[in-house]
Scaffold this motif. Structure first.
Motif, PDB file in Angstrom:
ATOM      1  N   ALA A 160     -19.959   1.256 -11.072  1.00  0.00           N
ATOM      2  CA  ALA A 160     -18.688   0.974 -11.760  1.00  0.00           C
ATOM      3  C   ALA A 160     -18.564  -0.499 -12.138  1.00  0.00           C
ATOM      4  N   LEU A 161     -19.372  -1.351 -11.505  1.00  0.00           N
ATOM      5  CA  LEU A 161     -19.253  -2.793 -11.705  1.00  0.00           C
ATOM      6  C   LEU A 161     -20.251  -3.363 -12.705  1.00  0.00           C
ATOM      7  N   GLU A 162     -21.412  -2.729 -12.803  1.00  0.00           N
ATOM      8  CA  GLU A 162     -22.501  -3.350 -13.568  1.00  0.00           C
ATOM      9  C   GLU A 162     -22.232  -3.425 -15.064  1.00  0.00           C
ATOM     10  N   GLY A 163     -21.271  -2.659 -15.557  1.00  0.00           N
ATOM     11  CA  GLY A 163     -20.974  -2.701 -16.987  1.00  0.00           C
ATOM     12  C   GLY A 163     -19.959  -3.754 -17.381  1.00  0.00           C
ATOM     13  N   TYR A 164     -19.663  -4.721 -16.462  1.00  0.00           N
ATOM     14  CA  TYR A 164     -18.626  -5.718 -16.729  1.00  0.00           C
ATOM     15  C   TYR A 164     -18.947  -6.553 -17.964  1.00  0.00           C
ATOM     16  N   LYS A 165     -17.983  -6.549 -18.907  1.00  0.00           N
ATOM     17  CA  LYS A 165     -18.153  -7.323 -20.152  1.00  0.00           C
ATOM     18  C   LYS A 165     -16.953  -8.247 -20.382  1.00  0.00           C
ATOM     19  N   GLY A 166     -16.275  -8.596 -19.308  1.00  0.00           N
ATOM     20  CA  GLY A 166     -15.124  -9.485 -19.437  1.00  0.00           C
ATOM     21  C   GLY A 166     -13.784  -8.780 -19.343  1.00  0.00           C
ATOM     22  N   ASP A 167     -13.785  -7.437 -19.302  1.00  0.00           N
ATOM     23  CA  ASP A 167     -12.543  -6.662 -19.220  1.00  0.00           C
ATOM     24  C   ASP A 167     -12.360  -6.175 -17.794  1.00  0.00           C
ATOM     25  N   LEU A 168     -11.527  -6.893 -17.020  1.00  0.00           N
ATOM     26  CA  LEU A 168     -11.330  -6.566 -15.612  1.00  0.00           C
ATOM     27  C   LEU A 168     -10.617  -5.226 -15.436  1.00  0.00           C
ATOM     28  N   ALA A 169      -9.669  -4.912 -16.324  1.00  0.00           N
ATOM     29  CA  ALA A 169      -8.936  -3.641 -16.226  1.00  0.00           C
ATOM     30  C   ALA A 169      -9.882  -2.449 -16.346  1.00  0.00           C
ATOM     31  N   GLN A 170     -10.872  -2.586 -17.211  1.00  0.00           N
ATOM     32  CA  GLN A 170     -11.844  -1.511 -17.395  1.00  0.00           C
ATOM     33  C   GLN A 170     -12.657  -1.265 -16.115  1.00  0.00           C
ATOM     34  N   ILE A 171     -13.042  -2.351 -15.448  1.00  0.00           N
ATOM     35  CA  ILE A 171     -13.792  -2.248 -14.202  1.00  0.00           C
ATOM     36  C   ILE A 171     -12.925  -1.613 -13.110  1.00  0.00           C
ATOM     37  N   GLU A 172     -11.671  -2.051 -13.006  1.00  0.00           N
ATOM     38  CA  GLU A 172     -10.769  -1.507 -11.994  1.00  0.00           C
ATOM     39  C   GLU A 172     -10.561  -0.012 -12.198  1.00  0.00           C
ATOM     40  N   ASN A 173     -10.414   0.390 -13.458  1.00  0.00           N
ATOM     41  CA  ASN A 173     -10.247   1.806 -13.756  1.00  0.00           C
ATOM     42  C   ASN A 173     -11.498   2.601 -13.399  1.00  0.00           C
ATOM     43  N   ALA A 174     -12.669   2.025 -13.682  1.00  0.00           N
ATOM     44  CA  ALA A 174     -13.938   2.693 -13.348  1.00  0.00           C
ATOM     45  C   ALA A 174     -14.072   2.861 -11.837  1.00  0.00           C
ATOM     46  N   LEU A 228      -5.965   6.942 -16.849  1.00  0.00           N
ATOM     47  CA  LEU A 228      -5.491   8.018 -15.989  1.00  0.00           C
ATOM     48  C   LEU A 228      -6.656   8.714 -15.285  1.00  0.00           C
ATOM     49  N   ILE A 229      -6.370   9.254 -14.103  1.00  0.00           N
ATOM     50  CA  ILE A 229      -7.407   9.846 -13.249  1.00  0.00           C
ATOM     51  C   ILE A 229      -7.317  11.367 -13.317  1.00  0.00           C
ATOM     52  N   PRO A 230      -8.377  12.051 -13.681  1.00  0.00           N
ATOM     53  CA  PRO A 230      -8.346  13.515 -13.733  1.00  0.00           C
ATOM     54  C   PRO A 230      -8.363  14.127 -12.334  1.00  0.00           C
ATOM     55  N   ASP A 239      -1.427  17.943 -19.601  1.00  0.00           N
ATOM     56  CA  ASP A 239      -0.127  17.329 -19.289  1.00  0.00           C
ATOM     57  C   ASP A 239      -0.199  15.809 -19.475  1.00  0.00           C
ATOM     58  N   LEU A 240      -1.271  15.219 -18.972  1.00  0.00           N
ATOM     59  CA  LEU A 240      -1.413  13.767 -19.070  1.00  0.00           C
ATOM     60  C   LEU A 240      -1.492  13.313 -20.525  1.00  0.00           C
ATOM     61  N   THR A 241      -2.227  14.076 -21.343  1.00  0.00           N
ATOM     62  CA  THR A 241      -2.335  13.736 -22.769  1.00  0.00           C
ATOM     63  C   THR A 241      -0.980  13.827 -23.455  1.00  0.00           C
ATOM     64  N   ARG A 242      -0.239  14.884 -23.127  1.00  0.00           N
ATOM     65  CA  ARG A 242       1.091  15.072 -23.734  1.00  0.00           C
ATOM     66  C   ARG A 242       2.041  13.957 -23.303  1.00  0.00           C
ATOM     67  N   LEU A 243       2.072  13.638 -22.014  1.00  0.00           N
ATOM     68  CA  LEU A 243       2.982  12.610 -21.515  1.00  0.00           C
ATOM     69  C   LEU A 243       2.615  11.226 -22.052  1.00  0.00           C
ATOM     70  N   ALA A 244       1.310  10.972 -22.179  1.00  0.00           N
ATOM     71  CA  ALA A 244       0.863   9.681 -22.702  1.00  0.00           C
ATOM     72  C   ALA A 244       1.253   9.491 -24.157  1.00  0.00           C
ATOM     73  N   SER A 245       1.459  10.603 -24.864  1.00  0.00           N
ATOM     74  CA  SER A 245       1.776  10.540 -26.296  1.00  0.00           C
ATOM     75  C   SER A 245       3.254  10.280 -26.564  1.00  0.00           C
ATOM     76  N   MET A 246       4.100  10.453 -25.552  1.00  0.00           N
ATOM     77  CA  MET A 246       5.551  10.394 -25.758  1.00  0.00           C
ATOM     78  C   MET A 246       6.101   8.980 -25.671  1.00  0.00           C
TER      79      MET A 246
END
Length: 339
Positions: A160-174, A228-230, A239-246
């Motif tokens: 989850a860490l090795e793909g770090y390209k400067g986006d910390l949020a992306q790493i945290e989500n991974a 979001l985490i499946p 549900d997550l897709t629908r709620l994220a769209s609102m």
């Protein structure tokens, strides 16, 4: 639950009940709000935190002592659970407490990213997972973010860490996705349906917090979905897709369809305030864990209930002391507490 399933948890549940009986009573928190920080420190120094306060008082004082004593006690408590558990219980507790490895990796990365000092970073480290405090301390001393990431190369978290390209949020989500994906696999392999139900409910609550945060921040649908985490209980992918769209207001109204609405429907004032929402969702998780552990007393659930209760005790103590240190009004501090 079969008798054999209950028997294998009987010893651990007895140990955990004894530990839970030593938690700070809920009615103490309003009293803490009327105390000064030294009084609160003295109180915990005469409680289950005594050994930690005494040991760390040689190195720290004031709120630093308070923070480090809380973190050390929490870490040692969780390590004790791992050490006294056996077989399935040991596997499940060990995998669940890897959450603290994720917490520590995030804490170190954020600290390095923001230029925090080594002491400031270590103040928030809780070595309650598989990564030891000594090892984490050594990693904190590494000067660069890239060097820190490289130090985790031999851990299961590196993919989850090795793909770090400067986006910390992306790493945290991974890291979050990796943790829950691996945990669901581990729990499913044991066939423990009670833990799986608990875990899927926890994922729902985490996703709800994320949805509120991201909608308040004005993020776009596709960016929200990535975070979001499946695997949730009620909030499936659709549900997550629908709620994220609102839009935010529609999203809040749509939550009436789910059982979690009862946890936040009576919050006075602005429902979109995270100060009101997040403690209510945490309380829902705690009450849920307590309720289902009552129905299944000889299972993994009382252990999970204790793990959550202990964390919330430490969180509440920390919120009170940090709030007092920054002179926050009492009503603001109280709004953040889970009671």
């Amino acid at each position: 639950m079969a008798a054999s399933d209950g028997t294998k948890y009987a010893y651990m549940v007895a140990r955990v009940r004894a530990m839970k009986s030593k938690l700070i009573p809920r009615e103490m928190y309003p009293k803490f709000l009327n105390m000064e920080i030294p009084e609160i420190t003295r109180f915990i120094g005469e409680s289950e935190y005594k050994k930690d306060v005494d040991e760390l008082s040689k190195k720290y004082s004031g709120t630093d002592l308070f923070e480090h004593a809380l973190n050390q006690n929490l870490a040692l408590t969780y390590r004790k659970l791992i050490e006294v558990s056996q077989n399935e219980a040991n596997i499940l507790i060990t995998e669940y407490l890897r959450l603290w490895d994720i917490w520590n990796i995030k804490t170190i990365l954020r600290g390095k990213f923001s230029g925090a000092s080594e002491d400031e970073i270590l103040e928030d480290v809780v070595s309650g997972g598989q990564l030891r405090y000594r090892d984490l301390s050594e990693i904190v001393r590494i000067g660069t973010l890239e060097g820190v990431i490289g130090a985790f190369a031999r851990t299961p978290y590196y993919p989850a860490l090795e793909g770090y390209k400067g986006d910390l949020a992306q790493i945290e989500n991974a890291l979050d996705r990796m943790y829950y994906t691996n945990l669901i696999k581990a729990v499913s392999a044991t066939g423990n349906k009670l833990f799986l139900k608990f875990l899927r409910t926890e994922i729902d609550l985490k996703n709800l917090k994320m949805l509120f945060r991201m909608k308040r921040a004005g993020m776009e649908r596709d960016d929200i979905i990535k975070l979001l985490i499946p695997g949730g209980m009620e909030l499936k992918d659709s549900d997550l897709t629908r709620l994220a769209s609102m839009p935010l207001n529609e999203f809040v109204r749509a939550l009436e369809e789910y059982s979690y609405w009862n946890a936040i429907s009576d919050v006075s004032g602005d429902l979109t305030s995270l100060v009101n929402i997040e403690p209510r969702l945490d309380k829902y998780g705690l009450v849920y864990a307590s309720r289902i552990s009552y129905y299944y007393p000889l299972s993994i659930l009382p252990i999970l209930d204790y793990i959550l209760s202990k964390k919330i005790e430490v969180d509440n103590l920390r919120i009170i002391v940090r709030g007092k240190e920054t002179s926050l009004p009492e009503e603001i501090i109280k709004a953040h507490l889970v009671m």
